[in-house]
Design a protein around this motif. Sequence first.
Motif, short mmCIF file in Angstrom:
data_model
loop_
_atom_site.label_atom_id
_atom_site.label_comp_id
_atom_site.label_asym_id
_atom_site.label_seq_id
_atom_site.Cartn_x
_atom_site.Cartn_y
_atom_site.Cartn_z
N LEU A 132 0.84 -1.21 0.00
CA LEU A 132 0.00 0.00 0.00
C LEU A 132 0.87 1.26 0.00
O LEU A 132 0.58 2.22 -0.71
N GLU A 133 1.93 1.22 0.78
CA GLU A 133 2.88 2.35 0.80
C GLU A 133 3.45 2.59 -0.60
O GLU A 133 3.53 3.71 -1.07
N PHE A 134 3.82 1.48 -1.23
CA PHE A 134 4.43 1.55 -2.56
C PHE A 134 3.50 2.24 -3.55
O PHE A 134 3.90 3.15 -4.27
N ILE A 135 2.23 1.80 -3.57
CA ILE A 135 1.25 2.39 -4.51
C ILE A 135 1.11 3.89 -4.26
O ILE A 135 1.12 4.70 -5.19
N ASN A 136 0.99 4.25 -3.00
CA ASN A 136 0.81 5.68 -2.70
C ASN A 136 2.05 6.49 -3.03
O ASN A 136 1.95 7.63 -3.47
N PRO B 14 -7.83 7.83 -7.16
CA PRO B 14 -7.01 7.01 -8.06
C PRO B 14 -6.37 5.77 -7.43
O PRO B 14 -6.26 4.74 -8.07
N THR B 15 -5.97 5.87 -6.16
CA THR B 15 -5.27 4.72 -5.56
C THR B 15 -6.23 3.66 -5.01
O THR B 15 -5.80 2.55 -4.68
N LEU B 16 -7.52 3.99 -4.92
CA LEU B 16 -8.47 3.12 -4.24
C LEU B 16 -8.59 1.70 -4.83
O LEU B 16 -8.59 0.73 -4.06
N PRO B 17 -8.68 1.55 -6.16
CA PRO B 17 -8.79 0.18 -6.67
C PRO B 17 -7.63 -0.71 -6.21
O PRO B 17 -7.84 -1.88 -5.86
N PHE B 18 -6.41 -0.16 -6.17
CA PHE B 18 -5.27 -0.92 -5.68
C PHE B 18 -5.42 -1.23 -4.19
O PHE B 18 -5.16 -2.33 -3.74
N GLU B 19 -5.83 -0.22 -3.45
CA GLU B 19 -5.92 -0.38 -2.00
C GLU B 19 -6.93 -1.48 -1.64
O GLU B 19 -6.66 -2.34 -0.80
N LEU B 20 -8.07 -1.44 -2.33
CA LEU B 20 -9.10 -2.45 -2.09
C LEU B 20 -8.58 -3.82 -2.50
O LEU B 20 -8.73 -4.80 -1.76
N GLY B 21 -7.98 -3.89 -3.68
CA GLY B 21 -7.47 -5.16 -4.19
C GLY B 21 -6.44 -5.75 -3.25
O GLY B 21 -6.49 -6.94 -2.91
#
Length: 363
Positions: free
Chosen positions: A267-271, A351-358
């Motif tokens: 999650l840190e990485f994506i953000n 924008p980051t939400l789909p990744f966070e949820l996944g």
Amino acid sequence: MSQLVFYRKYRPQTFAQVINQKNVIKPLANALIHGQISHAYLFSGLRGTGKTTVARLLAKALNCQNRKSNEFESCNQCDSCKAINLGNALDLIEIDAASSGRVDDARSLRENIKFPPVSSKYKIFIIDEAHQMTKDAFDALLKTLEEPPSYVVFIFATTEPDKLPATILSRVERYDFKKLNLDDIISCLKSICKQEGIKFEEEALRLIAVYSEGGLRDAQSLLGQISLITNQNITKKSVEDLIGAINFERIRRFIVFLGKKDKEKALEFINNIFDEGYDLEVFNREVLNYLRKILLLKISPSLGKILEKEATSDEMTILFKQADLFDTPFLEKLLKRFIEIQVQLRRTPIPTLPFELGISEEL
Ligand SMILES: [Zn+2]
């Protein structure tokens, strides 16, 4: 050669040399001419748009010993200007809130603010990545901002102004830095190449500019790396190869977090990459392609033949190794999930939400 050598060498020494930030420079210049100095400035904008460069120019102008009251450029010759250009001015304190010791920054700020400047008119604090300051540091600052000593000037630089406390935001003079456009970056790279005697293909510089997404520092650093690797002969192919290698390394790190089911790091990485201005749709496509390669290798190592055109032999070694991190059902689930994310990315308000949820559901 350091990666930032061109960035340092060609950093603007005057306001006039700053590229494409007229909406910031003009009011600042006016304020300097009229002696309307604020105690706190906020410079916000994407990375590489010139925030800390302009902050230093402002500091230099404020403390220049030769600047006349109807001028805004500093002289670059007096002791104060020279010290700032060399990075050893006693009255300019630069703090990187992202990396400075978290516990110490509040205390040292409080101590530092107490004492008047050593040899200049103003004691100037440039606080980079200001949104990452600790609550203690903000509290210490707030006290000062409520009743600032006449000699103190703060310049906060941040990519995320919305993360600063409202109590700070209401006390600063705010300047928003624009993302640089492609042509500005290309012409800047071109001018560096000419001055350095670097040969280049036009298309190569365009690729570097596109890849740097409006950040001049990234573009200059990439130019420096490629110039070194190619012995000062930059071709389109050499840029493509380096960008490919950088991308592969970035995705590789993310894949390790997935394989180890490390939600927090993932999650840190994506953000982080989102903050850096990376296009998440492009990123997701690359993740899919990477996971696909691992899936093929898991089904049968001999399928590696299919991938030889797409990956270098070093990359193939890494892919084989990473295949051990995943069992096939988990890998299949992830691939399906990242296909869904690709669709969701076009519609999501965050924008980051789909990744966070996944990541939250699958890891
Ligand atoms: Zn000067």
